[in-house]
Scaffold this motif. Structure first.
Motif: not given
Length: 106
Positions: A47-48, A94-96, A100-102
């Motif tokens: 997703k990313v 921040v973790k991406v 999943t895009g979370r």
């Protein structure tokens, strides 16, 4: 006589080695194709797919100035780690998760 025997020996050696080398090269090519298809398939499921997208998601959820972005593993998945500086002067990460895009703050 020695030259003739040597020539025959070399010719026989090449005939013996050539099929082995050809099979080896074919196997290598097949493995390369499988790896490339797996990588392409994996990227399609993400997703990313870029650092820029990861930064957009992180900034949307957590306000601040981006100090650094790098690829990392997030919960066993490919992802990104984004280092931010809040308006209060606090540095946080921040973790991406790329699959999943979370977005989650450490």
């Amino acid at each position: 006589m020695k030259t003739a025997l040597f020539t025959i020996f070399v010719a026989l050696s090449l005939c013996t080695i050539s099929p082995v080398m050809a099979a080896s090269m074919h196997g290598y090519t097949a493995l390369s194709a499988v790896a490339m298809n797996a990588n392409k398939h994996q990227q399609q499921k993400l997703k990313v797919s870029s650092k820029e997208q990861a930064v957009q998601l992180a900034k949307r959820q957590y306000r601040g100035k981006v100090l650094k972005v790098q690829s990392s593993r997030v919960n066993g998945n490919p992802g990104y780690s984004v280092k931010l500086l809040s308006n209060d002067g606090v540095v946080f990460y921040v973790k991406v998760d790329a699959r999943t895009g979370r977005v989650s703050r450490n």
